[in-house]
Design a protein around this motif. Structure first.
Motif, PDB file in Angstrom:
ATOM      1  N   ARG A 159      65.330  59.715 -41.618  1.00  0.00           N
ATOM      2  CA  ARG A 159      64.031  60.368 -41.744  1.00  0.00           C
ATOM      3  C   ARG A 159      64.056  61.691 -40.991  1.00  0.00           C
ATOM      4  NH1 ARG A 159      59.610  56.395 -39.689  1.00  0.00           N
ATOM      5  NH2 ARG A 159      61.304  55.790 -38.290  1.00  0.00           N
ATOM      6  N   SER A 189      53.593  57.788 -26.648  1.00  0.00           N
ATOM      7  CA  SER A 189      52.248  58.043 -27.155  1.00  0.00           C
ATOM      8  C   SER A 189      51.508  56.757 -27.505  1.00  0.00           C
ATOM      9  CB  SER A 189      52.318  58.952 -28.391  1.00  0.00           C
ATOM     10  OG  SER A 189      52.814  60.232 -28.046  1.00  0.00           O
ATOM     11  N   PHE A 238      61.747  64.516 -39.670  1.00  0.00           N
ATOM     12  CA  PHE A 238      60.319  64.656 -39.386  1.00  0.00           C
ATOM     13  C   PHE A 238      59.890  66.122 -39.500  1.00  0.00           C
ATOM     14  CE2 PHE A 238      61.591  60.791 -37.079  1.00  0.00           C
ATOM     15  CZ  PHE A 238      60.716  59.883 -37.669  1.00  0.00           C
ATOM     16  N   ASN A 288      53.267  65.475 -24.555  1.00  0.00           N
ATOM     17  CA  ASN A 288      53.270  64.040 -24.829  1.00  0.00           C
ATOM     18  C   ASN A 288      53.346  63.283 -23.502  1.00  0.00           C
ATOM     19  OD1 ASN A 288      56.257  63.629 -24.215  1.00  0.00           O
ATOM     20  ND2 ASN A 288      56.350  65.139 -25.872  1.00  0.00           N
ATOM     21  N   ASN A 322      64.956  56.108 -31.441  1.00  0.00           N
ATOM     22  CA  ASN A 322      63.870  57.063 -31.347  1.00  0.00           C
ATOM     23  C   ASN A 322      64.361  58.502 -31.419  1.00  0.00           C
ATOM     24  OD1 ASN A 322      61.284  55.490 -30.685  1.00  0.00           O
ATOM     25  ND2 ASN A 322      62.779  54.581 -29.302  1.00  0.00           N
ATOM     26  N   ARG A 331      55.668  65.548 -39.861  1.00  0.00           N
ATOM     27  CA  ARG A 331      56.002  65.821 -38.464  1.00  0.00           C
ATOM     28  C   ARG A 331      55.537  64.676 -37.556  1.00  0.00           C
ATOM     29  NH1 ARG A 331      54.151  72.023 -37.030  1.00  0.00           N
ATOM     30  NH2 ARG A 331      55.098  73.119 -38.818  1.00  0.00           N
ATOM     31  N   ARG A 332      56.237  64.488 -36.448  1.00  0.00           N
ATOM     32  CA  ARG A 332      55.802  63.514 -35.447  1.00  0.00           C
ATOM     33  C   ARG A 332      54.826  64.166 -34.475  1.00  0.00           C
ATOM     34  NH1 ARG A 332      61.230  61.011 -32.919  1.00  0.00           N
ATOM     35  NH2 ARG A 332      61.497  63.237 -32.528  1.00  0.00           N
ATOM     36  N   GLY A 380      58.069  59.351 -28.862  1.00  0.00           N
ATOM     37  CA  GLY A 380      57.119  58.714 -29.763  1.00  0.00           C
ATOM     38  C   GLY A 380      56.492  57.474 -29.172  1.00  0.00           C
ATOM     39  N   GLU A 381      57.306  56.629 -28.560  1.00  0.00           N
ATOM     40  CA  GLU A 381      56.803  55.396 -27.971  1.00  0.00           C
ATOM     41  C   GLU A 381      55.839  55.673 -26.826  1.00  0.00           C
ATOM     42  OE1 GLU A 381      59.017  51.333 -26.827  1.00  0.00           O
ATOM     43  OE2 GLU A 381      59.374  52.945 -25.381  1.00  0.00           O
ATOM     44  N   THR A 439      59.887  63.506 -44.007  1.00  0.00           N
ATOM     45  CA  THR A 439      58.574  62.895 -43.814  1.00  0.00           C
ATOM     46  C   THR A 439      57.716  63.839 -42.969  1.00  0.00           C
ATOM     47  OG1 THR A 439      59.240  61.715 -41.808  1.00  0.00           O
ATOM     48  CG2 THR A 439      59.619  60.608 -43.904  1.00  0.00           C
ATOM     49  N   ASP A 442      55.834  66.745 -31.315  1.00  0.00           N
ATOM     50  CA  ASP A 442      57.066  67.494 -31.517  1.00  0.00           C
ATOM     51  C   ASP A 442      56.779  68.998 -31.577  1.00  0.00           C
ATOM     52  OD1 ASP A 442      58.908  65.500 -31.452  1.00  0.00           O
ATOM     53  OD2 ASP A 442      59.174  65.341 -33.622  1.00  0.00           O
TER      54      ASP A 442
END
Length: 355
Positions: free
Chosen positions: A230, A105, A232, A161, A212, A308-309, A102-103, A306, A312
């Protein structure tokens, strides 16, 4: 090429990024398998205290140097010092990377600088020093969306990613470097999802800030540092709608590095670039992992679903048969043991390593 260690000396292995989660567990495996690790780490996402725990587990005086793989002069001095001591570095284990999908991105330049530029500086220094063996910490993220499952090493490389792109780029650099330098041997280990902790409970995962990855977030929720987990997305095409991953015990992964170093030092003539999946070959969903953790810890983990990231994918698990056959490596620990050992670390170290 650097001369091997003198008779009676243990082979010296430079472990870049050796103070991190995977690095510390790998240090234990290296010592137990007859190697002499030397850690190089900038401690940007790790703690020197973790190395004290490694020394406690192994009873070995594991040497560590604070430094960065992007500092070519420091690398030159380190390689030269080891050679002058009569115990030259025989192989480099490269674990020094930023690793949060995630980071990556939101901070792509940092990831390309550290992961790609850092590897270039390391390879240049290795070439100057005549150190011609490298084991590289790659990732299953290089595959991206699966053409079919399980992932096999021959599958296309198509990451989704920036983190995955950095790993794929380094693999390509290593392919090209091996083609240009026939005496150079590179082994890429494509990790799936390492979790858990050493069975002693002395070392484990200690992420800085908000985790993360799923498993440390489960444990943070379990000890009350987060109100809920959470999840995702629960609309993937999987049995319960949540993402499925191939989780493997970090100590099994650590042993894979020792096997890869054995393989690299043996010469690997005629095929000096290799890539291996390190996984169990079994997929576990987010909710299945939560259930296993609750069963092993006796602690309930509340969660909320929550969105989707970005980046992923729904499912990913390995075909580890090539590593089984060529390296002689197999992941033997169960998901239940991963949860049990991970919780043993977390409950005894609720604030991670001491500062």
């Amino acid at each position: 090429m650097s001369e091997p260690a003198q008779a009676g000396q243990l082979p010296r292995i430079l472990v870049a990024g050796g103070a991190g989660f995977i690095g510390t567990h790998t240090l234990v495996s290296l010592v137990q398998n007859g190697y002499r690790p030397l850690v190089l780490d900038n401690f940007s996402n790790s703690s020197p205290a973790a190395l004290d725990r490694v020394r406690q587990i192994t009873g070995a005086e594991v040497e560590a140097v604070r430094g960065d793989i992007r500092d070519g002069n420091a690398l030159d001095q380190l390689f030269q010092r080891c050679a002058d001591e009569g115990a030259p570095i025989e192989c480099v284990l490269h674990l020094a990377a930023l690793k949060a999908v995630g980071e990556s991105s939101t901070k792509p330049l940092e990831y390309y600088d550290n992961n790609v530029t850092g590897t270039l500086r390391l390879l240049e220094a290795m070439l100057r020093a005549g150190v011609m063996r490298l084991v590289f910490s790659s990732s299953a993220t290089v595959y991206g969306e699966p053409e079919s499952l399980p992932f096999q090493e021959r599958h296309r490389i198509a990451p989704t990613n920036p983190y995955g792109h950095t790993k794929a780029m380094v693999e390509q650099i290593l392919r090209d470097f091996c083609a240009a330098q026939p005496r150079f041997v590179a082994v890429c280990l494509r990790y799936f999802n390492p979790i858990g902790a050493h069975e002693s409970g002395l070392i484990g995962e200690d992420p800085r800030g908000e985790p993360n990855n799923l498993f440390p977030y489960i444990m943070r929720t379990a000890i009350g540092k987060a109100p809920f987990l959470r999840v995702f997305g629960n609309d993937y095409q999987t049995p319960d709608g949540t993402g499925v991953r191939d989780y493997l015990h970090v100590s099994d992964l650590a042993d894979g590095h020792s096997k890869a170093i054995d393989f690299a030092l043996a010469g690997n003539e005629g095929a000096n670039f290799s890539a291996f999946n390190l996984g169990t070959g079994r997929g576990t969903s987010v909710l299945e992992l939560v259930s296993a953790f609750e069963r092993e810890s006796g602690v309930r983990v509340p969660y909320q679903v929550t969105a989707r990231r970005p980046g992923d994918i729904g499912e990913a698990w390995a075909d580890p048969s090539l590593a089984n056959q060529v390296l002689g490596w197999t992941a033997g620990r169960s998901v239940d043991q991963m949860c049990r050992d991970g919780w043993n670390w977390q409950k005894n170290n609720p604030d991670g390593y001491p500062e």
